[in-house]
Design a protein around this motif. Sequence first.
Motif, PDB file in Angstrom:
ATOM      1  N   ALA A 250      46.994  43.334  31.278  1.00  0.00           N
ATOM      2  CA  ALA A 250      47.552  42.042  31.673  1.00  0.00           C
ATOM      3  C   ALA A 250      46.605  41.302  32.612  1.00  0.00           C
ATOM      4  O   ALA A 250      46.436  40.081  32.522  1.00  0.00           O
ATOM      5  CB  ALA A 250      48.909  42.246  32.348  1.00  0.00           C
ATOM      6  N   GLY A 251      45.986  42.054  33.529  1.00  0.00           N
ATOM      7  CA  GLY A 251      45.056  41.441  34.475  1.00  0.00           C
ATOM      8  C   GLY A 251      43.821  40.882  33.799  1.00  0.00           C
ATOM      9  O   GLY A 251      43.364  39.777  34.125  1.00  0.00           O
ATOM     10  N   LEU A 252      43.285  41.616  32.848  1.00  0.00           N
ATOM     11  CA  LEU A 252      42.109  41.131  32.122  1.00  0.00           C
ATOM     12  C   LEU A 252      42.466  39.911  31.270  1.00  0.00           C
ATOM     13  O   LEU A 252      41.675  38.972  31.149  1.00  0.00           O
ATOM     14  CB  LEU A 252      41.537  42.239  31.241  1.00  0.00           C
ATOM     15  CG  LEU A 252      40.879  43.413  31.983  1.00  0.00           C
ATOM     16  CD1 LEU A 252      40.453  44.485  30.997  1.00  0.00           C
ATOM     17  CD2 LEU A 252      39.697  42.938  32.815  1.00  0.00           C
ATOM     18  N   GLY A 253      43.667  39.939  30.684  1.00  0.00           N
ATOM     19  CA  GLY A 253      44.113  38.781  29.910  1.00  0.00           C
ATOM     20  C   GLY A 253      44.264  37.552  30.784  1.00  0.00           C
ATOM     21  O   GLY A 253      43.875  36.439  30.395  1.00  0.00           O
ATOM     22  N   PHE A 254      44.800  37.744  31.979  1.00  0.00           N
ATOM     23  CA  PHE A 254      44.946  36.629  32.909  1.00  0.00           C
ATOM     24  C   PHE A 254      43.580  36.133  33.371  1.00  0.00           C
ATOM     25  O   PHE A 254      43.368  34.924  33.509  1.00  0.00           O
ATOM     26  CB  PHE A 254      45.779  37.060  34.116  1.00  0.00           C
ATOM     27  CG  PHE A 254      45.925  35.993  35.158  1.00  0.00           C
ATOM     28  CD1 PHE A 254      46.788  34.929  34.976  1.00  0.00           C
ATOM     29  CD2 PHE A 254      45.177  36.043  36.333  1.00  0.00           C
ATOM     30  CE1 PHE A 254      46.916  33.929  35.937  1.00  0.00           C
ATOM     31  CE2 PHE A 254      45.292  35.057  37.292  1.00  0.00           C
ATOM     32  CZ  PHE A 254      46.169  33.995  37.092  1.00  0.00           C
ATOM     33  N   LEU A 255      42.644  37.064  33.585  1.00  0.00           N
ATOM     34  CA  LEU A 255      41.298  36.690  34.033  1.00  0.00           C
ATOM     35  C   LEU A 255      40.605  35.802  32.998  1.00  0.00           C
ATOM     36  O   LEU A 255      39.759  34.976  33.350  1.00  0.00           O
ATOM     37  CB  LEU A 255      40.468  37.943  34.299  1.00  0.00           C
ATOM     38  CG  LEU A 255      39.050  37.735  34.838  1.00  0.00           C
ATOM     39  CD1 LEU A 255      39.077  37.007  36.181  1.00  0.00           C
ATOM     40  CD2 LEU A 255      38.323  39.065  34.973  1.00  0.00           C
ATOM     41  N   TRP A 256      40.959  35.952  31.738  1.00  0.00           N
ATOM     42  CA  TRP A 256      40.396  35.111  30.686  1.00  0.00           C
ATOM     43  C   TRP A 256      40.606  33.628  31.003  1.00  0.00           C
ATOM     44  O   TRP A 256      39.761  32.786  30.736  1.00  0.00           O
ATOM     45  CB  TRP A 256      41.040  35.473  29.353  1.00  0.00           C
ATOM     46  CG  TRP A 256      40.498  34.744  28.159  1.00  0.00           C
ATOM     47  CD1 TRP A 256      40.911  33.539  27.663  1.00  0.00           C
ATOM     48  CD2 TRP A 256      39.422  35.167  27.309  1.00  0.00           C
ATOM     49  NE1 TRP A 256      40.183  33.179  26.558  1.00  0.00           N
ATOM     50  CE2 TRP A 256      39.255  34.167  26.314  1.00  0.00           C
ATOM     51  CE3 TRP A 256      38.598  36.291  27.279  1.00  0.00           C
ATOM     52  CZ2 TRP A 256      38.290  34.267  25.316  1.00  0.00           C
ATOM     53  CZ3 TRP A 256      37.646  36.398  26.290  1.00  0.00           C
ATOM     54  CH2 TRP A 256      37.493  35.383  25.327  1.00  0.00           C
ATOM     55  N   PHE A 257      41.761  33.338  31.596  1.00  0.00           N
ATOM     56  CA  PHE A 257      42.112  31.955  31.928  1.00  0.00           C
ATOM     57  C   PHE A 257      41.857  31.627  33.398  1.00  0.00           C
ATOM     58  O   PHE A 257      41.762  30.463  33.770  1.00  0.00           O
ATOM     59  CB  PHE A 257      43.592  31.697  31.619  1.00  0.00           C
ATOM     60  CG  PHE A 257      43.975  32.038  30.211  1.00  0.00           C
ATOM     61  CD1 PHE A 257      43.603  31.213  29.162  1.00  0.00           C
ATOM     62  CD2 PHE A 257      44.696  33.187  29.936  1.00  0.00           C
ATOM     63  CE1 PHE A 257      43.947  31.521  27.853  1.00  0.00           C
ATOM     64  CE2 PHE A 257      45.050  33.511  28.633  1.00  0.00           C
ATOM     65  CZ  PHE A 257      44.672  32.674  27.585  1.00  0.00           C
ATOM     66  N   ASN A 258      41.732  32.665  34.226  1.00  0.00           N
ATOM     67  CA  ASN A 258      41.585  32.472  35.658  1.00  0.00           C
ATOM     68  C   ASN A 258      40.136  32.512  36.116  1.00  0.00           C
ATOM     69  O   ASN A 258      39.831  32.206  37.268  1.00  0.00           O
ATOM     70  CB  ASN A 258      42.396  33.548  36.406  1.00  0.00           C
ATOM     71  CG  ASN A 258      42.401  33.376  37.909  1.00  0.00           C
ATOM     72  OD1 ASN A 258      42.026  34.277  38.648  1.00  0.00           O
ATOM     73  ND2 ASN A 258      42.836  32.219  38.383  1.00  0.00           N
ATOM     74  N   ALA A 259      39.207  32.887  35.206  1.00  0.00           N
ATOM     75  CA  ALA A 259      37.798  32.955  35.563  1.00  0.00           C
ATOM     76  C   ALA A 259      37.283  31.560  35.920  1.00  0.00           C
ATOM     77  O   ALA A 259      37.762  30.554  35.403  1.00  0.00           O
ATOM     78  CB  ALA A 259      36.992  33.539  34.411  1.00  0.00           C
ATOM     79  N   TYR A 260      36.308  31.508  36.805  1.00  0.00           N
ATOM     80  CA  TYR A 260      35.753  30.232  37.297  1.00  0.00           C
ATOM     81  C   TYR A 260      35.156  29.407  36.162  1.00  0.00           C
ATOM     82  O   TYR A 260      34.394  29.915  35.345  1.00  0.00           O
ATOM     83  CB  TYR A 260      34.679  30.527  38.343  1.00  0.00           C
ATOM     84  CG  TYR A 260      34.074  29.286  38.949  1.00  0.00           C
ATOM     85  CD1 TYR A 260      34.657  28.684  40.054  1.00  0.00           C
ATOM     86  CD2 TYR A 260      32.912  28.724  38.414  1.00  0.00           C
ATOM     87  CE1 TYR A 260      34.092  27.543  40.618  1.00  0.00           C
ATOM     88  CE2 TYR A 260      32.354  27.587  38.964  1.00  0.00           C
ATOM     89  CZ  TYR A 260      32.948  27.003  40.062  1.00  0.00           C
ATOM     90  OH  TYR A 260      32.402  25.875  40.616  1.00  0.00           O
ATOM     91  N   PRO A 261      35.476  28.121  36.079  1.00  0.00           N
ATOM     92  CA  PRO A 261      36.508  27.408  36.838  1.00  0.00           C
ATOM     93  C   PRO A 261      37.887  27.660  36.231  1.00  0.00           C
ATOM     94  O   PRO A 261      38.083  27.543  35.019  1.00  0.00           O
ATOM     95  CB  PRO A 261      36.099  25.936  36.673  1.00  0.00           C
ATOM     96  CG  PRO A 261      35.420  25.896  35.334  1.00  0.00           C
ATOM     97  CD  PRO A 261      34.729  27.218  35.161  1.00  0.00           C
ATOM     98  N   ALA A 262      38.833  28.034  37.067  1.00  0.00           N
ATOM     99  CA  ALA A 262      40.134  28.507  36.609  1.00  0.00           C
ATOM    100  C   ALA A 262      40.944  27.435  35.885  1.00  0.00           C
ATOM    101  O   ALA A 262      40.977  26.283  36.303  1.00  0.00           O
ATOM    102  CB  ALA A 262      40.938  29.028  37.795  1.00  0.00           C
TER     103      ALA A 262
END
Length: 361
Positions: A250-262
């Motif tokens: 779930a965290g990696l999936g969220f990071l897909w969209f939260n990575a800079y620029p979020a």
Amino acid sequence: MLLYLTELLARRYSGFHVFQYLTLRGILAAITSLAISLFVGPWMIDALSRYQIGQRVRSDGPKSHLPKAGTPTMGGGLILVSITLGTLLWSDLSSRFVWILLATTLVFGLIGFYDDYLKLVVGNSKGLAARYKYLAQSVGGIAAAVALYHFHDSAAEISLYVPFFKSVAVPMGAVGFVALSYFVIVGTSNAVNLTDGLDGLAIMPAVMVAAALGVFAYATGNFKFATYLQMPYIPGVGEVLIFSSSLVGAGLGFLWFNAYPAQVFMGDVGALAIGASLGTVAVMVRQEIVLFVMGGVFVLETVSVMLQVASFKLTGKRLFRMAPIHHHFELKGWAEPKVIVRFWIISFVLVLAGLATLKIR
């Protein structure tokens, strides 16, 4: 849920017995949660944008943050949905550890959701008053600690273990166990929340710590590994691996969209829940001290705030240009991606140090 289905199918075809292995279910839980995050993420971001649930930027913060105003927030709900579904689908639902973990995570997520709701929807800039927020967290933390103590089956579950020593286990009574568990759960919840100030800064260390705690859960719940590594053996705690794996996916999936620029921020709904879940897992596998090491970035962020407040109240001067400390480095001229990646590197090294305690005793 799917575990029971595969058990039924195994009666007709023995190949389905492979799903009894924790390692396979852990991998499948991570993949499932990752897939859910990637599938639901665009829809959730669109919904948050449509209802104008966006980030509000502090005027006294780094100027580079001003363009972030209006970025969809409360994306932590995506993490909670993915973790919950991944865990329910692949874990043994008769495990008390699974239900206590899910309940604690969702309770803290609800607290964060209400705080975000007041700030972003109602328009109350302060959100939930600090005393009520801490009170709610305290109730949730104590409830989790009491549940873990009430349902414990062995002395190993309520003893404090010291890393690097073979046989140092400090027995704790009800009061000692509940008090320690409460501080670990609530403290980690707030520490992750303080760290969540830059794009991807909090989620990647959380993913790394969750993965490492999953390793501890697997070893602690396996008699042979626990005996070989001279760790406490806690029957059934291996199921925590499924939750940890779901958090990783779930965290990696969220990071897909939260990575800079979020494209989206997690908000308190995600940060408080993730921190509480990490603290609860550490308590379950009896690795509170190791969590302190592996989560060193969270500790650093929290201590920087405490020192800043104490220094200003006592001397009228600030130790850092701004706290938490990641803002200090931004104001010194570090680009946001540089701060993020360097903090990730520090987390990686600290997680390796924590994993080293498995063998160095």
